[in-house]
Write a protein that holds these residues in place. Structure first.
Motif, PDB file in Angstrom:
ATOM      1  N   THR A 173       7.454  -4.994 -12.041  1.00 13.76           N
ATOM      2  CA  THR A 173       7.256  -5.616 -10.663  1.00 13.76           C
ATOM      3  C   THR A 173       8.663  -5.287 -10.132  1.00 13.76           C
ATOM      4  N   THR A 205       4.028  -2.882  -9.570  1.00 14.99           N
ATOM      5  CA  THR A 205       3.513  -3.506  -8.356  1.00 14.99           C
ATOM      6  C   THR A 205       4.672  -4.097  -7.694  1.00 14.99           C
ATOM      7  N   SER A 214       5.504  -7.188  -3.958  1.00 17.10           N
ATOM      8  CA  SER A 214       5.024  -7.855  -2.986  1.00 17.10           C
ATOM      9  C   SER A 214       5.701  -7.674  -1.625  1.00 17.10           C
ATOM     10  N   VAL A 273      -3.079  -4.204  -2.313  1.00 17.64           N
ATOM     11  CA  VAL A 273      -4.331  -4.804  -3.131  1.00 17.64           C
ATOM     12  C   VAL A 273      -4.388  -6.508  -2.806  1.00 17.64           C
ATOM     13  N   GLY A 274      -5.359  -6.771  -2.606  1.00 17.90           N
ATOM     14  CA  GLY A 274      -5.312  -8.589  -2.115  1.00 17.90           C
ATOM     15  C   GLY A 274      -5.414  -8.785  -1.098  1.00 17.90           C
ATOM     16  N   LYS A 275      -5.312  -9.976  -0.577  1.00 16.98           N
ATOM     17  CA  LYS A 275      -5.193 -10.656   0.593  1.00 16.98           C
ATOM     18  C   LYS A 275      -3.732 -10.837   0.849  1.00 16.98           C
ATOM     19  N   PHE A 313      -0.646 -13.281   2.043  1.00 11.02           N
ATOM     20  CA  PHE A 313      -0.048 -14.446   1.466  1.00 11.02           C
ATOM     21  C   PHE A 313       1.199 -14.581   1.942  1.00 11.02           C
ATOM     22  N   ARG A 344       2.066  -8.777   1.390  1.00 15.74           N
ATOM     23  CA  ARG A 344       0.912  -8.351   0.619  1.00 15.74           C
ATOM     24  C   ARG A 344       1.350  -7.505  -0.548  1.00 15.74           C
ATOM     25  N   LYS A 345       0.347  -7.822  -1.734  1.00 15.72           N
ATOM     26  CA  LYS A 345       0.805  -7.253  -2.834  1.00 15.72           C
ATOM     27  C   LYS A 345       0.283  -5.752  -2.941  1.00 15.72           C
TER      28      LYS A 345
END
Length: 156
Positions: free
Chosen positions: A72, A108, A110, A127-129, A131, A139-140
């Motif tokens: 990460t 990954t 954020s 990927v994903g919504k 936040f 976003r991720k």
């Protein structure tokens, strides 16, 4: 160490060695410029992360990022006067090279939504919504890394 014409040098480092320089950059960018609460910025993970630090040709620290052992990437910060000059790109690619050398198959992060294009140009995809993190939209993002090539053992 990767070099860039505007960044004198970029080095892999750790918190014990260069924590004060890393702290100064992140306080300037995240806490003072972006209003991130102090308790969210200092999450206790820095000691176990790999860090990269960019220096200008006068020996001043100008940018930083970190990577956790699980791949990460985070805390990418470049001082305002140095943005748009390739410093962030060299920081990111230094961590991607480290991840590949460690045999990671994906990394990954954020991303603040204003920086999505920067990471997409480096091969990341969303990927994903969306936040919120520290009051900032994120976003991720994910990047698959090429599988490490294993050396053949003698006699095989």
């Amino acid at each position: 160490m990767p070099q860039h014409p505007d960044a004198g040098r970029v080095e892999l480092t750790d918190w014990a060695t260069t924590g004060s320089a890393i702290r100064a950059i992140r306080e300037t960018v995240f806490i003072h410029e972006q209003g991130v609460p102090v308790e969210l910025e200092w999450d206790g993970l820095d000691l176990s992360c790999a860090h990269v630090l960019a220096w200008n040709d006068r020996g001043e620290a100008i940018g930083t990022a970190r990577m956790q052992q699980n791949g990460t990437i985070g805390r990418m910060a470049v001082l305002k006067d140095w943005r748009g000059r390739g410093v962030g790109r060299v920081l990111l690619h230094t961590l991607l090279d480290l991840a590949a050398k460690q045999g990671l198959t994906r990394v990954t992060l954020s991303a603040q939504t204003h920086a999505l294009g920067f990471y997409e140009r480096a091969g990341f995809h969303v990927v994903g919504k969306p936040f919120m993190d520290a009051g900032i939209p994120h976003r991720k993002m994910l990047k698959e890394l090429p599988a490490a090539k294993h050396q053949s053992e003698p006699g095989s």
